[in-house]
Design an enzyme around this catalytic site. Sequence first.
Site, PDB file in Angstrom:
ATOM      1  N   SER A  41     -16.007  19.966  51.705  1.00  0.00           N
ATOM      2  CA  SER A  41     -16.733  18.911  50.852  1.00  0.00           C
ATOM      3  C   SER A  41     -17.841  18.414  51.650  1.00  0.00           C
ATOM      4  O   SER A  41     -17.855  18.197  52.922  1.00  0.00           O
ATOM      5  CB  SER A  41     -15.762  17.949  50.416  1.00  0.00           C
ATOM      6  OG  SER A  41     -16.128  17.483  48.926  1.00  0.00           O
ATOM      7  N   GLN A 118     -26.204  19.938  49.532  1.00  0.00           N
ATOM      8  CA  GLN A 118     -25.969  18.832  48.594  1.00  0.00           C
ATOM      9  C   GLN A 118     -27.296  18.081  48.699  1.00  0.00           C
ATOM     10  O   GLN A 118     -27.541  17.325  49.556  1.00  0.00           O
ATOM     11  CB  GLN A 118     -24.814  17.975  48.924  1.00  0.00           C
ATOM     12  CG  GLN A 118     -24.541  17.010  47.664  1.00  0.00           C
ATOM     13  CD  GLN A 118     -23.554  16.084  48.009  1.00  0.00           C
ATOM     14  OE1 GLN A 118     -23.536  15.258  49.136  1.00  0.00           O
ATOM     15  NE2 GLN A 118     -22.541  15.591  47.073  1.00  0.00           N
ATOM     16  N   TYR A 205     -25.314   6.826  43.644  1.00  0.00           N
ATOM     17  CA  TYR A 205     -26.703   7.076  44.095  1.00  0.00           C
ATOM     18  C   TYR A 205     -27.794   7.345  42.872  1.00  0.00           C
ATOM     19  O   TYR A 205     -27.345   7.167  41.680  1.00  0.00           O
ATOM     20  CB  TYR A 205     -26.588   8.398  45.160  1.00  0.00           C
ATOM     21  CG  TYR A 205     -26.028   8.229  46.304  1.00  0.00           C
ATOM     22  CD1 TYR A 205     -26.093   6.890  47.107  1.00  0.00           C
ATOM     23  CD2 TYR A 205     -24.868   8.941  46.690  1.00  0.00           C
ATOM     24  CE1 TYR A 205     -25.503   6.624  48.231  1.00  0.00           C
ATOM     25  CE2 TYR A 205     -23.944   8.557  47.814  1.00  0.00           C
ATOM     26  CZ  TYR A 205     -24.207   7.523  48.627  1.00  0.00           C
ATOM     27  OH  TYR A 205     -23.679   7.087  49.540  1.00  0.00           O
TER      28      TYR A 205
HETATM   29  C1  LIG Z   1     -16.859  11.505  56.787  1.00  0.00           C
HETATM   30  C2  LIG Z   1     -17.267  11.524  55.146  1.00  0.00           C
HETATM   31  C3  LIG Z   1     -18.496  11.680  54.724  1.00  0.00           C
HETATM   32  C4  LIG Z   1     -18.764  11.712  53.449  1.00  0.00           C
HETATM   33  N1  LIG Z   1     -20.050  12.091  53.084  1.00  0.00           N
HETATM   34  C5  LIG Z   1     -20.238  12.663  51.754  1.00  0.00           C
HETATM   35  C6  LIG Z   1     -21.567  13.114  51.211  1.00  0.00           C
HETATM   36  O1  LIG Z   1     -22.411  13.346  51.992  1.00  0.00           O
HETATM   37  N2  LIG Z   1     -21.721  13.438  49.970  1.00  0.00           N
HETATM   38  C7  LIG Z   1     -20.584  13.363  49.026  1.00  0.00           C
HETATM   39  O2  LIG Z   1     -20.771  13.786  47.846  1.00  0.00           O
HETATM   40  N3  LIG Z   1     -19.240  12.941  49.520  1.00  0.00           N
HETATM   41  C8  LIG Z   1     -19.121  12.509  50.623  1.00  0.00           C
HETATM   42  N4  LIG Z   1     -17.956  12.222  51.212  1.00  0.00           N
HETATM   43  C9  LIG Z   1     -16.733  12.394  50.313  1.00  0.00           C
HETATM   44  C10 LIG Z   1     -16.148  13.471  50.509  1.00  0.00           C
HETATM   45  O3  LIG Z   1     -16.945  14.843  50.202  1.00  0.00           O
HETATM   46  C11 LIG Z   1     -14.721  13.918  49.551  1.00  0.00           C
HETATM   47  O4  LIG Z   1     -15.228  13.862  48.116  1.00  0.00           O
HETATM   48  C12 LIG Z   1     -13.854  12.574  49.812  1.00  0.00           C
HETATM   49  O5  LIG Z   1     -13.752  12.625  51.029  1.00  0.00           O
HETATM   50  C13 LIG Z   1     -12.374  13.028  49.259  1.00  0.00           C
HETATM   51  O6  LIG Z   1     -11.863  14.261  49.722  1.00  0.00           O
HETATM   52  P1  LIG Z   1     -10.879  14.081  50.826  1.00  0.00           P
HETATM   53  O7  LIG Z   1      -9.598  13.373  50.288  1.00  0.00           O
HETATM   54  O8  LIG Z   1     -10.341  15.747  51.269  1.00  0.00           O
HETATM   55  O9  LIG Z   1     -11.422  13.493  52.155  1.00  0.00           O
HETATM   56  C14 LIG Z   1     -17.634  12.063  52.477  1.00  0.00           C
HETATM   57  C15 LIG Z   1     -16.272  11.657  52.957  1.00  0.00           C
HETATM   58  C16 LIG Z   1     -16.185  11.602  54.232  1.00  0.00           C
HETATM   59  C17 LIG Z   1     -14.761  11.520  54.757  1.00  0.00           C
END
Ligand SMILES: Cc1cc2nc3c(=O)[nH]c(=O)nc-3n(C[C@H](O)[C@H](O)[C@H](O)COP(=O)(O)O)c2cc1C
Length: 428
Positions: A41, A118, A205
């Site tokens: 992601s 993205q 956003y």
């Molecule tokens: C370090 C970090 C940076 C993130 N940056 C973005 C991003 O740039 N764009 C986005 O849509 N989501 C971003 N997210 C959200 C993740 O893509 C994801 O949807 C969210 O962490 C839930 O998934 P997980 O439980 O597997 O971490 C970010 C998450 C983390 C942990």
Amino acid sequence: MQNWATAVIEQAVGGGKNVPPLLFSPITLRGVTARNRVMISPMCQYRSVDGGPNDWHLVHLGKFAMGGAGIIFGEETAIEAGGRKTHACAGIYHSDHIRRYRRINKFLKTLGAVSGIQLGHSGRKASCHDASRNWQPLTKADTAAGLPPWTAIAPSPVSEAPGGPLPHEMDLGDIGRNIEHWVRATRMAADADFDICEIHGAHGYLIHQFLSPIANRRRDAYGGDRQGRMRFPLKVAEAVRGAWPADRPLFFRCSVVDGKGGEWYLEDTLAFVRELKERGVDVVDCSSGGMRGSTPFPLIPRVPGYHVTYSARIRREAGVRTIAVGLITDPCHAEAILQAGDADLVAIARAALYDSAWPLRAAAALGLADQYGLLPSDYAFRLRGRDRSRSGYPEGADVRIPHSPDDLVPYVWRRELQAQACGGNLPT
Ligand SMILES: Cc1cc2nc3c(=O)[nH]c(=O)nc-3n(C[C@H](O)[C@H](O)[C@H](O)COP(=O)(O)O)c2cc1C
């Protein structure tokens, strides 16, 4: 194994019936085939210089390719400099950026992964510090440290947080220019050899700001009722699809619902997604939040798979492919989601930060015949060799370690011998 999904999971892994794991079945989207359904992601890194990626990004993303992920998304990448959140956010708006992203993409593809960008614009969330300073707005005082604030744009002059800086309300000229930026960034992304483009329409956003009545107070054609509030996001989707090669898939990340106190709900997303589908969006990435309001709408409890019910309904009711994301850490849970028909891809973020070879471990847990096939061939060769030598000497084998031709020292290895070193906990 967690009891919340034990039954589904047992069914998912075939209950010994030897069902091949769906998580490791390839998926073809337009002209692009991913080797498996594990997607990394998008994750902001705050390490870009003038918007451009560098060695940090090569290593950060490269390790996921080496760990076997099918699709690897880089972080939200701003379509223009002013659309970044911070001075260190990624962007794609200089010709020099193309060459830098291309280098990374080449590396990911050499390792068998599919690469995604993205694209986004932070709107009223622009001009802030990074996550380590809780995204506090930049002020004039930060100028001395080389971090001057700038004026954000948004559908309406409503600040992100009470008392925060007011964004500039976009007029029709700003809207037109913004769409041109989406098109320019999309063409650059195609030129940089990304395989998949995702529009970031979530997390409060710019696009989400147009959708939600919390941030969109316009009275012109871009505001008002749901149809009006969807107008700008749909124009962006149309423009990006038109600029993105027809043989490459387009994803769209939605906040299926606003955050706590929100006013945009699943029914709204379903209506929106049906329109996105007509405009050539191939996959909907189901996330949430980023927009706070004052209604009684509660916070989503952060349980494993907290977005899965959204993904399942959108997939069934809008007839579009979806991605499930959000605290999916257990490979069996990922497999259960796919087998239940609740999503087509499973995205992981923090699980991959913890273990960049998560797909390899997932493949082993799900009983994939050759999990090492996910790895670079030299790694695979060595690991298959390690398995062969291990199988020659089962635990407890009574062997002799040669110290010299006539000094063969008895040696027995058992897990229990290690227990004391681990405080009594046997390693798994
Ligand atoms: C370090 C970090 C940076 C993130 N940056 C973005 C991003 O740039 N764009 C986005 O849509 N989501 C971003 N997210 C959200 C993740 O893509 C994801 O949807 C969210 O962490 C839930 O998934 P997980 O439980 O597997 O971490 C970010 C998450 C983390 C942990």
